[in-house]
Design a protein around this motif. Structure first.
Motif, mmCIF file in Angstrom:
data_model
loop_
_atom_site.group_PDB
_atom_site.id
_atom_site.type_symbol
_atom_site.label_atom_id
_atom_site.label_comp_id
_atom_site.label_asym_id
_atom_site.label_seq_id
_atom_site.Cartn_x
_atom_site.Cartn_y
_atom_site.Cartn_z
ATOM 1 N N LEU A 69 -49.354 -20.145 3.093
ATOM 2 C CA LEU A 69 -47.944 -20.187 2.703
ATOM 3 C C LEU A 69 -47.094 -20.933 3.725
ATOM 4 O O LEU A 69 -47.306 -20.808 4.927
ATOM 5 N N ILE A 70 -46.135 -21.679 3.225
ATOM 6 C CA ILE A 70 -45.138 -22.332 4.069
ATOM 7 C C ILE A 70 -43.777 -21.869 3.563
ATOM 8 O O ILE A 70 -43.372 -22.183 2.443
ATOM 9 N N LEU A 71 -43.083 -21.096 4.379
ATOM 10 C CA LEU A 71 -41.787 -20.536 4.001
ATOM 11 C C LEU A 71 -40.682 -21.532 4.335
ATOM 12 O O LEU A 71 -40.582 -21.991 5.474
ATOM 13 N N THR A 72 -39.882 -21.881 3.338
ATOM 14 C CA THR A 72 -38.781 -22.822 3.533
ATOM 15 C C THR A 72 -37.494 -22.236 2.965
ATOM 16 O O THR A 72 -37.540 -21.370 2.090
ATOM 17 N N PRO A 73 -36.340 -22.706 3.439
ATOM 18 C CA PRO A 73 -35.078 -22.211 2.876
ATOM 19 C C PRO A 73 -34.994 -22.533 1.386
ATOM 20 O O PRO A 73 -35.368 -23.627 0.953
ATOM 21 N N GLY A 74 -34.525 -21.577 0.619
ATOM 22 C CA GLY A 74 -34.374 -21.763 -0.819
ATOM 23 C C GLY A 74 -33.009 -22.330 -1.170
ATOM 24 O O GLY A 74 -32.221 -22.691 -0.293
ATOM 25 N N GLN A 75 -32.712 -22.373 -2.437
ATOM 26 C CA GLN A 75 -31.450 -22.924 -2.912
ATOM 27 C C GLN A 75 -30.300 -21.929 -2.814
ATOM 28 O O GLN A 75 -29.151 -22.319 -2.740
ATOM 29 N N LEU A 76 -30.620 -20.642 -2.827
ATOM 30 C CA LEU A 76 -29.585 -19.616 -2.788
ATOM 31 C C LEU A 76 -29.340 -19.156 -1.358
ATOM 32 O O LEU A 76 -30.192 -19.302 -0.481
ATOM 33 N N ASN A 77 -28.193 -18.573 -1.140
ATOM 34 C CA ASN A 77 -27.812 -18.070 0.169
ATOM 35 C C ASN A 77 -28.728 -16.922 0.578
ATOM 36 O O ASN A 77 -28.863 -15.942 -0.146
#
Length: 180
Positions: A69-77
């Protein structure tokens, strides 16, 4: 425990109160043993698929998928996302390294999920919440620093022809209704 299809069929018949002697390949097998095998395997596979979908790690074994898994910032706050491997049936535990917290896993159909995935919703609290949706792991948390994963445990589909199950899961094999 990991069983082959033949071994799982033996376990199924043993616990389902069926005759398992036909699996030995003896010469006195009945001519319709192949049909019986197909029926038993279909019932066993349906039952096993249901057991896997429950995702309870006490019934089926879970594996650590963190390295995939690579965790990245999503589109929502406050949202962080990671694409799940195709063989993941369900995520059963999410632990964050930064901040060092365990996320609460919530139902993707719940009211809380609808609130979290609403772009006008407030920023989530300090307590992390995780859910799976459309092949993604989503973690929601209010954090001033990038979020990273410590461990993610998931129930995955075993390789074709194999069944991964715990002794507690084997105990759930249904008994036949003898009062038909």
């Amino acid at each position: 425990m990991l069983f082959t299809q033949k071994e799982m069929l033996e376990q199924w018949r043993l616990r389902h109160c069926l005759d398992a002697s036909g699996l030995t390949g003896s010469a006195d097998d009945r001519f319709d043993r192949a049909d019986s095998d197909l029926i038993d395997m279909a019932q066993m596979d349906d039952w096993y698929a249901d057991l896997l979908s429950r995702g309870d790690p006490t019934f089926v074994q879970s594996t650590d998928i963190t390295s995939q898994l690579i965790l990245t910032p999503g589109q929502l706050n406050g949202e962080w996302t990671a694409r799940l491997p195709d063989d993941v049936v369900s995520v059963v535990e999410v632990n964050l390294a930064s901040p060092a917290l365990q996320a609460e896993i919530i139902d993707p159909e719940s009211r809380i999920t609808r609130l979290l995935t609403n772009e006008f919703a407030p920023i989530p609290t300090q307590k992390p919440v995780a859910l799976t949706q459309n092949g993604y792991l989503k973690v929601f948390i209010k954090s001033d620093v990038p979020v990273s994963l410590s461990s993610v445990m998931a129930v995955t589909t075993p390789p074709d022809g194999f069944y991964s199950i715990t002794p507690k899961g084997l105990a759930l094999i249904p008994k036949p209704d003898l009062y038909l």
